[in-house]
Design an enzyme around this catalytic site. Structure first.
Site, PDB file in Angstrom:
ATOM      1  N   GLN A  21       0.840  -1.200   0.000  1.00 31.71           N
ATOM      2  CA  GLN A  21       0.000   0.000   0.000  1.00 31.71           C
ATOM      3  C   GLN A  21       0.877   1.253   0.000  1.00 31.71           C
ATOM      4  O   GLN A  21       1.831   1.351   0.772  1.00 31.71           O
ATOM      5  CB  GLN A  21      -0.889  -0.008   1.247  1.00 31.71           C
ATOM      6  CG  GLN A  21      -1.954   1.068   1.212  1.00 31.71           C
ATOM      7  CD  GLN A  21      -2.803   1.078   2.454  1.00 31.71           C
ATOM      8  OE1 GLN A  21      -2.290   1.114   3.565  1.00 31.71           O
ATOM      9  NE2 GLN A  21      -4.116   1.069   2.282  1.00 31.71           N
TER      10      GLN A  21
ATOM     11  N   TYR B  27      -5.665  10.553   5.447  1.00 32.85           N
ATOM     12  CA  TYR B  27      -4.352  10.866   4.884  1.00 32.85           C
ATOM     13  C   TYR B  27      -4.536  11.776   3.654  1.00 32.85           C
ATOM     14  O   TYR B  27      -5.654  12.186   3.331  1.00 32.85           O
ATOM     15  CB  TYR B  27      -3.590   9.578   4.546  1.00 32.85           C
ATOM     16  CG  TYR B  27      -3.172   8.813   5.782  1.00 32.85           C
ATOM     17  CD1 TYR B  27      -2.419   9.424   6.791  1.00 32.85           C
ATOM     18  CD2 TYR B  27      -3.517   7.472   5.960  1.00 32.85           C
ATOM     19  CE1 TYR B  27      -2.040   8.733   7.933  1.00 32.85           C
ATOM     20  CE2 TYR B  27      -3.141   6.773   7.101  1.00 32.85           C
ATOM     21  CZ  TYR B  27      -2.397   7.402   8.078  1.00 32.85           C
ATOM     22  OH  TYR B  27      -2.017   6.725   9.204  1.00 32.85           O
TER      23      TYR B  27
HETATM   24  C1  LIG Z   1      -3.157  -1.855  13.913  1.00 33.77           C
HETATM   25  C2  LIG Z   1      -3.858  -1.571  12.624  1.00 33.77           C
HETATM   26  C3  LIG Z   1      -3.140  -0.984  11.595  1.00 33.77           C
HETATM   27  C4  LIG Z   1      -3.769  -0.696  10.362  1.00 33.77           C
HETATM   28  N1  LIG Z   1      -3.045  -0.176   9.330  1.00 33.77           N
HETATM   29  C5  LIG Z   1      -3.650   0.054   8.148  1.00 33.77           C
HETATM   30  C6  LIG Z   1      -2.901   0.505   7.031  1.00 33.77           C
HETATM   31  O1  LIG Z   1      -1.674   0.647   7.056  1.00 33.77           O
HETATM   32  N2  LIG Z   1      -3.610   0.765   5.896  1.00 33.77           N
HETATM   33  C7  LIG Z   1      -4.974   0.574   5.799  1.00 33.77           C
HETATM   34  O2  LIG Z   1      -5.565   0.840   4.740  1.00 33.77           O
HETATM   35  N3  LIG Z   1      -5.676   0.071   6.815  1.00 33.77           N
HETATM   36  C8  LIG Z   1      -5.044  -0.188   7.975  1.00 33.77           C
HETATM   37  N4  LIG Z   1      -5.776  -0.726   8.994  1.00 33.77           N
HETATM   38  C9  LIG Z   1      -7.173  -1.116   8.772  1.00 33.77           C
HETATM   39  C10 LIG Z   1      -7.251  -2.607   8.421  1.00 33.77           C
HETATM   40  O3  LIG Z   1      -6.581  -2.912   7.210  1.00 33.77           O
HETATM   41  C11 LIG Z   1      -8.705  -3.090   8.277  1.00 33.77           C
HETATM   42  O4  LIG Z   1      -9.318  -2.462   7.189  1.00 33.77           O
HETATM   43  C12 LIG Z   1      -9.521  -2.785   9.488  1.00 33.77           C
HETATM   44  O5  LIG Z   1      -8.842  -3.275  10.628  1.00 33.77           O
HETATM   45  C13 LIG Z   1     -10.950  -3.406   9.379  1.00 33.77           C
HETATM   46  O6  LIG Z   1     -10.875  -4.776   9.216  1.00 33.77           O
HETATM   47  P1  LIG Z   1     -11.260  -5.775  10.424  1.00 33.77           P
HETATM   48  O7  LIG Z   1     -12.680  -5.505  10.708  1.00 33.77           O
HETATM   49  O8  LIG Z   1     -11.014  -7.144   9.851  1.00 33.77           O
HETATM   50  O9  LIG Z   1     -10.334  -5.433  11.555  1.00 33.77           O
HETATM   51  C14 LIG Z   1      -5.146  -1.010  10.202  1.00 33.77           C
HETATM   52  C15 LIG Z   1      -5.851  -1.623  11.254  1.00 33.77           C
HETATM   53  C16 LIG Z   1      -5.218  -1.895  12.432  1.00 33.77           C
HETATM   54  C17 LIG Z   1      -6.001  -2.577  13.527  1.00 33.77           C
END
Ligand SMILES: Cc1cc2nc3c(=O)[nH]c(=O)nc-3n(C[C@H](O)[C@H](O)[C@H](O)COP(=O)(O)O)c2cc1C
Length: 205
Positions: free
Chosen positions: A104, A174
């Site tokens: 990404q 961002y």
């Molecule tokens: C610790 C952490 C770091 C994340 N870093 C990013 C990131 O770098 N880029 C991004 O688009 N989403 C990031 N996310 C969002 C996740 O990719 C994901 O979309 C979000 O956790 C929802 O999915 P889930 O319901 O399975 O947790 C991050 C989430 C967490 C918990």
């Protein structure tokens, strides 16, 4: 499981064939080195994750322009060639499991901390992107095109390294989302105003 009947079906995304739809979304780990390189712990982490059976791993957001676009002291960088060797090693490891790998790309814009980047953060306008956030500096049109070039150079580098795809981070307040939202974009030129103009930065990448 019937409701997830497509999960194990193959899918083609713009020429990239995935055998199933198990995708690991990008998640910032803070495992990067202070200089933006992948650490060995980091590589081990992604290897352990792919062993879980993911078909596509999306590596957490990496900085396309340092220092102004940076969002953390341990964030990955992909803005220079010295980051190639370890990212290459990561791609090689993930490919050994038969999985695909993407990375990404991100520019933090107003989310960058002045104390960390040593300059006033930049954005679509001089509007803070969070309550009590710092006032960013509004980008000139020339600078906007230059940042678009930084995305392109990083994308090309990702392709050279061996990534199968890139993902553009357009959320989480961002830089791209700072252009998209009228709350952080009050420009009156071709990059502000109606939604088409606010989306122009994302579209020229
Ligand atoms: C610790 C952490 C770091 C994340 N870093 C990013 C990131 O770098 N880029 C991004 O688009 N989403 C990031 N996310 C969002 C996740 O990719 C994901 O979309 C979000 O956790 C929802 O999915 P889930 O319901 O399975 O947790 C991050 C989430 C967490 C918990």
């Amino acid at each position: 499981m019937n409701q997830y009947k497509n999960l194990f079906e193959s899918i083609e995304i713009n020429g990239l064939t995935l055998e199933n739809r198990l995708v690991m979304t990008p998640m910032g780990t803070n495992f990067g080195e202070q200089n933006g390189e992948m650490s060995f712990l980091h590589m081990d982490y992604y290897e352990r994750r792919v062993q879980g059976g993911y078909e596509l791993m999306i590596v957490e957001n990496a900085c396309v322009k340092y220092p102004e676009g940076s969002n953390g002291t341990t964030q990955l960088r992909i803005d220079a060639d010295n980051y190639i060797p370890r990212l290459y090693k990561l791609c090689e490891t993930i490919h050994q499991y038969g999985a695909k790998i993407a990375i990404q790309l991100n520019h933090a814009g107003a989310s960058a901390l002045e104390s960390r980047i040593g300059m006033q953060p930049v954005s679509a306008s001089n509007l803070p992107n969070k309550e009590c956030g710092a006032i960013p500096r509004k980008l000139s049109v020339e600078e906007i095109y230059s940042i678009a070039d930084d995305y392109a150079t990083s994308a090309k580098r990702a392709q050279t390294i061996g990534f199968d795809a890139i993902e553009i981070h357009a959320g989480h307040s961002y830089l791209i989302s700072q252009f998209l939202s009228p709350l952080t974009n009050d420009r009156t030129d071709e990059f502000g105003g109606n939604i088409e103009n606010r989306a122009r930065f994302a579209k020229i990448l």
